[in-house]
Design an enzyme around this catalytic site. Structure first.
Site, PDB file in Angstrom:
ATOM      1  N   ARG A   1      -7.738   2.231   8.028  1.00 40.89           N
ATOM      2  CA  ARG A   1      -7.486   3.587   7.579  1.00 40.89           C
ATOM      3  C   ARG A   1      -8.727   4.166   6.911  1.00 40.89           C
ATOM      4  O   ARG A   1      -9.677   3.457   6.638  1.00 40.89           O
ATOM      5  CB  ARG A   1      -6.314   3.576   6.584  1.00 40.89           C
ATOM      6  CG  ARG A   1      -5.019   3.972   7.237  1.00 40.89           C
ATOM      7  CD  ARG A   1      -3.877   3.263   6.587  1.00 40.89           C
ATOM      8  NE  ARG A   1      -3.209   4.136   5.632  1.00 40.89           N
ATOM      9  CZ  ARG A   1      -2.081   3.799   5.026  1.00 40.89           C
ATOM     10  NH1 ARG A   1      -1.516   2.649   5.262  1.00 40.89           N
ATOM     11  NH2 ARG A   1      -1.507   4.624   4.177  1.00 40.89           N
TER      12      ARG A   1
ATOM     13  N   LYS B   1     -24.502  19.051   7.988  1.00 40.75           N
ATOM     14  CA  LYS B   1     -25.651  19.828   8.461  1.00 40.75           C
ATOM     15  C   LYS B   1     -25.226  21.079   9.226  1.00 40.75           C
ATOM     16  O   LYS B   1     -25.965  22.047   9.282  1.00 40.75           O
ATOM     17  CB  LYS B   1     -26.537  18.967   9.358  1.00 40.75           C
ATOM     18  CG  LYS B   1     -27.327  17.922   8.585  1.00 40.75           C
ATOM     19  CD  LYS B   1     -28.227  17.133   9.482  1.00 40.75           C
ATOM     20  CE  LYS B   1     -28.795  15.947   8.737  1.00 40.75           C
ATOM     21  NZ  LYS B   1     -29.471  15.000   9.615  1.00 40.75           N
TER      22      LYS B   1
ATOM     23  N   ALA C   1     -27.542  15.659  15.640  1.00 35.51           N
ATOM     24  CA  ALA C   1     -27.176  15.719  14.208  1.00 35.51           C
ATOM     25  C   ALA C   1     -26.972  17.153  13.724  1.00 35.51           C
ATOM     26  O   ALA C   1     -25.969  17.473  13.114  1.00 35.51           O
ATOM     27  CB  ALA C   1     -28.224  15.005  13.371  1.00 35.51           C
TER      28      ALA C   1
ATOM     29  N   ARG D   1       0.865  -1.177   0.000  1.00 36.65           N
ATOM     30  CA  ARG D   1       0.000   0.000   0.000  1.00 36.65           C
ATOM     31  C   ARG D   1       0.904   1.231   0.000  1.00 36.65           C
ATOM     32  O   ARG D   1       1.429   1.625   1.032  1.00 36.65           O
ATOM     33  CB  ARG D   1      -0.838  -0.035   1.275  1.00 36.65           C
ATOM     34  CG  ARG D   1      -1.940   0.974   1.290  1.00 36.65           C
ATOM     35  CD  ARG D   1      -2.698   0.842   2.584  1.00 36.65           C
ATOM     36  NE  ARG D   1      -4.123   0.820   2.372  1.00 36.65           N
ATOM     37  CZ  ARG D   1      -5.000   0.723   3.355  1.00 36.65           C
ATOM     38  NH1 ARG D   1      -4.597   0.612   4.595  1.00 36.65           N
ATOM     39  NH2 ARG D   1      -6.285   0.727   3.096  1.00 36.65           N
TER      40      ARG D   1
ATOM     41  N   GLN E   1       0.290   8.409  10.968  1.00 37.07           N
ATOM     42  CA  GLN E   1       0.572   7.390   9.941  1.00 37.07           C
ATOM     43  C   GLN E   1       2.001   7.632   9.415  1.00 37.07           C
ATOM     44  O   GLN E   1       2.249   8.674   8.793  1.00 37.07           O
ATOM     45  CB  GLN E   1      -0.467   7.528   8.819  1.00 37.07           C
ATOM     46  CG  GLN E   1      -0.176   6.789   7.549  1.00 37.07           C
ATOM     47  CD  GLN E   1       0.064   5.311   7.761  1.00 37.07           C
ATOM     48  OE1 GLN E   1       1.141   4.799   7.464  1.00 37.07           O
ATOM     49  NE2 GLN E   1      -0.937   4.624   8.307  1.00 37.07           N
TER      50      GLN E   1
ATOM     51  N   HIS F   1     -35.716   7.990  12.767  1.00 38.05           N
ATOM     52  CA  HIS F   1     -34.726   8.230  11.716  1.00 38.05           C
ATOM     53  C   HIS F   1     -33.985   6.920  11.550  1.00 38.05           C
ATOM     54  O   HIS F   1     -33.555   6.330  12.537  1.00 38.05           O
ATOM     55  CB  HIS F   1     -33.783   9.355  12.136  1.00 38.05           C
ATOM     56  CG  HIS F   1     -32.982   9.911  10.998  1.00 38.05           C
ATOM     57  ND1 HIS F   1     -32.071   9.154  10.296  1.00 38.05           N
ATOM     58  CD2 HIS F   1     -32.958  11.138  10.415  1.00 38.05           C
ATOM     59  CE1 HIS F   1     -31.516   9.901   9.337  1.00 38.05           C
ATOM     60  NE2 HIS F   1     -32.048  11.103   9.394  1.00 38.05           N
TER      61      HIS F   1
ATOM     62  N   ARG G   1      -4.102   4.915  11.294  1.00 34.18           N
ATOM     63  CA  ARG G   1      -3.213   3.781  11.235  1.00 34.18           C
ATOM     64  C   ARG G   1      -4.037   2.615  11.724  1.00 34.18           C
ATOM     65  O   ARG G   1      -4.704   2.745  12.759  1.00 34.18           O
ATOM     66  CB  ARG G   1      -2.035   4.045  12.171  1.00 34.18           C
ATOM     67  CG  ARG G   1      -0.906   3.130  11.928  1.00 34.18           C
ATOM     68  CD  ARG G   1       0.294   3.519  12.744  1.00 34.18           C
ATOM     69  NE  ARG G   1       1.389   2.667  12.342  1.00 34.18           N
ATOM     70  CZ  ARG G   1       2.545   2.634  12.951  1.00 34.18           C
ATOM     71  NH1 ARG G   1       2.771   3.409  13.974  1.00 34.18           N
ATOM     72  NH2 ARG G   1       3.476   1.821  12.517  1.00 34.18           N
ATOM     73  N   SER G   2      -3.990   1.513  11.008  1.00 36.32           N
ATOM     74  CA  SER G   2      -4.922   0.415  11.302  1.00 36.32           C
ATOM     75  C   SER G   2      -5.174   0.299  12.796  1.00 36.32           C
ATOM     76  O   SER G   2      -4.255   0.111  13.567  1.00 36.32           O
ATOM     77  CB  SER G   2      -4.359  -0.891  10.770  1.00 36.32           C
ATOM     78  OG  SER G   2      -3.001  -0.986  11.136  1.00 36.32           O
TER      79      SER G   2
HETATM   80  C1  LIG Z   1     -29.358  13.735   9.658  1.00 34.56           C
HETATM   81  C2  LIG Z   1     -29.683  12.910  10.821  1.00 34.56           C
HETATM   82  C3  LIG Z   1     -29.028  11.707  11.053  1.00 34.56           C
HETATM   83  C4  LIG Z   1     -28.033  11.193  10.171  1.00 34.56           C
HETATM   84  O1  LIG Z   1     -27.528  10.951   9.338  1.00 34.56           O
HETATM   85  P1  LIG Z   1     -26.375  10.530   8.402  1.00 34.56           P
HETATM   86  O2  LIG Z   1     -27.017  10.404   7.098  1.00 34.56           O
HETATM   87  O3  LIG Z   1     -25.865   9.277   8.966  1.00 34.56           O
HETATM   88  O4  LIG Z   1     -25.408  11.685   8.507  1.00 34.56           O
HETATM   89  C5  LIG Z   1     -29.342  10.983  12.180  1.00 34.56           C
HETATM   90  N1  LIG Z   1     -30.264  11.413  13.040  1.00 34.56           N
HETATM   91  C6  LIG Z   1     -30.914  12.569  12.852  1.00 34.56           C
HETATM   92  C7  LIG Z   1     -31.903  13.015  13.873  1.00 34.56           C
HETATM   93  C8  LIG Z   1     -30.652  13.344  11.736  1.00 34.56           C
HETATM   94  O5  LIG Z   1     -31.312  14.494  11.550  1.00 34.56           O
END
Ligand SMILES: *Cc1c(COP(=O)(O)O)cnc(C)c1O
Length: 477
Positions: A328, A299, A270, A72, A102, A166, A94-95
């Site tokens: 990695r 976000k 999030a 690698r 690294q 979610h 690093r693994s």
């Molecule tokens: C956006 C969001 C996530 C996550 O998402 P990923 O797509 O994994 O970034 C998880 N929980 C809530 C409440 C969210 O609004």
């Protein structure tokens, strides 16, 4: 910064003048190396590119004299690859430990370490006194890393999850190999929101502890899951940021209970970093039991999708979380987080937060006006980003129309949609949710509400025959 020998080429006073200009142009980059904190002012794209270039030129795949006989060696087929990863072909980690230096990539290792200290300084400036890492995976996968670390450290076997519909966090639990105990939401007194009562979470903790005690004595259940021979305990995954009508979990009370029962607690935040309301809640919760918080880089920091942010008061636990990552990782999601922090800068970020708050108010005012004109209402939920307006025709159809009108983002949810509502009963309203998240433009809010008005009016005519007295919200469409 770079000691260029130009002496004797041009007159001394010109040489000095030239070096002065060069030093001033490199000053912002030098400041990053020296102070390792988020700059107050935004850096230019040119500065950031030069900064990344300098770092990536330290990696061994850029060594013109290197002899590379490993399996690698960051050999790439095209220069496009080099550009796509900003020169960090060796990736990061690093693994076995994401944040270990690294040996083949001194530059990428410095880049990652600087990203983490800049991120940490950024969160401190927003009022969160924590240690942070940028992760090369999005929120759901970052939650998995945290759960995996909790399992290893404390022998957690079950995640107590106050129901938030979610799929990412739900899948994160099964991905990390833990079981889930769902705590259901209940309808608020005014019938306009759903939430998970803290007492129900406490009861779930008690039940799990009793169950483990029972099994623990026989020692079979314990050894089956727990390689460290620790007594198994549950942990709590609470949710701070969610779409209405699901309210935020009361993370402060949950953190108090977790402290009382000595149960690990991680928070899905999030999109928490962009709004002071969420930050204040986190600050309070951090006084009690919070092992880690997970946020999304895209976000909150306006990066492309693919990165996460994990933060905790306990720096050692952050290290342990980073160790659960297998192998990695591609450097790009980390570089993206770094680029955002440098290209926005602290002052602009605070300005963006202010604008987000104002945009949320504009969205609220426009939706209240629309609700009043259409015999609907804006639901009473204290979300600092999102607003729910009820509809008197099929909300899914309305959201579909909005999509065709080139509007993305609104969610239309029917009263009968148990997943969408986060409620296992029948929610009293059909509704559409709209968001004013960081980076939104006021003209987009005005246009979107205008098109919503149009979509609702059209639908209303078509659907009016189906209306069934006051009970319209429960009718099946
Ligand atoms: C956006 C969001 C996530 C996550 O998402 P990923 O797509 O994994 O970034 C998880 N929980 C809530 C409440 C969210 O609004």
């Amino acid at each position: 910064m770079i000691d260029l020998n130009i002496s004797g080429i041009i007159p001394k006073n010109m040489e000095n003048r030239g070096k002065l200009v060069l030093n001033d142009n490199l000053k912002n980059i030098e400041d990053i190396f020296n102070h390792r904190v988020i700059p107050k002012q935004a850096m230019s794209d040119e500065e950031i590119e030069l900064f990344l270039k300098l770092l990536s030129l330290m990696d061994t795949d850029k060594d013109p004299k290197s002899i590379r006989i490993g399996e690698r060696e960051a050999r790439t087929s095209s220069n496009i690859h080099n550009r796509l990863v900003s020169g960090f072909c060796h990736g990061v980690g690093r693994s076995g430990n994401l944040i270990d230096p690294q040996p083949k990539a001194p530059g990428a290792s410095v880049m990652y370490s600087l990203t983490n200290s800049i991120l940490t300084s950024f969160l401190k400036k927003l009022g969160l006194n924590v240690s942070a890492i940028a992760t090369p995976i999005a929120t759901g996968m970052s939650i998995s890393l945290c759960l995996s670390a909790l399992r290893k450290k404390y022998g957690c076997n079950t995640v107590i999850y106050p129901y938030a519909a979610h799929k990412s966090p739900i899948k994160a639990v099964s991905f990390s190999g833990l079981k889930m105990r769902l705590v259901e939401t209940v309808l608020s007194e005014d019938g306009e929101s759903v939430f998970v009562p803290v007492e129900d979470i406490e009861n779930a903790i008690k039940k799990e502890i009793n169950k483990n005690d029972k099994y623990g004595d026989s020692n079979i259940y314990t050894t089956k899951y727990n390689i460290n021979n620790k007594k198994e305990i549950p942990c709590v995954l609470s949710t701070l940021t969610f779409f209405p009508p699901r309210k935020s979990d009361d993370i402060v009370e949950i953190a108090k209970i977790c402290e009382e029962y000595n149960i690990p607690h991680i928070i899905n935040g999030a999109y928490a970093i962009q709004n002071q309301y969420y930050i204040d809640r986190l600050k309070k919760a951090f006084k009690y039991r919070v092992d880690a918080v997970i946020s999304s880089s895209d976000k909150n920091l306006l990066t492309p999708i693919g990165g996460g942010i994990i933060y905790s008061k306990d720096k050692e636990f952050i290290n342990e979380i980073s160790k659960t990552y297998p192998g990695r990782a591609c450097a790009t999601p980390i570089v993206n987080t770094l680029v955002s922090l440098l290209s926005i800068g602290l002052n602009n970020y605070k300005e963006l937060m202010k604008q987000q708050k104002e945009s949320r108010k504009l969205l609220h005012d426009l939706l209240v006006e629309l609700a009043n004109n259409t015999n609907n209402k804006v639901l009473n939920i204290d979300s600092p980003l999102s607003i729910c307006i009820t509809t008197n025709s099929d909300p899914v159809e309305i959201a579909g129309k909005l999509y065709n009108l080139r509007i993305t983002g609104p969610r239309g949810v029917r009263s009968s949609d148990k997943f969408g509502n986060c409620y296992l009963g029948n929610f009293p309203y059909d509704y559409v949710v709209m968001n004013a998240a960081i980076g939104i433009k006021n003209k987009d809010i005005i246009n979107a509400v205008d098109k919503l008005k149009y979509s609702m009016a059209k639908n209303k005519n078509i659907m009016s025959g189906e209306k069934n007295g006051n009970n319209y919200c429960n009718s099946i469409r």
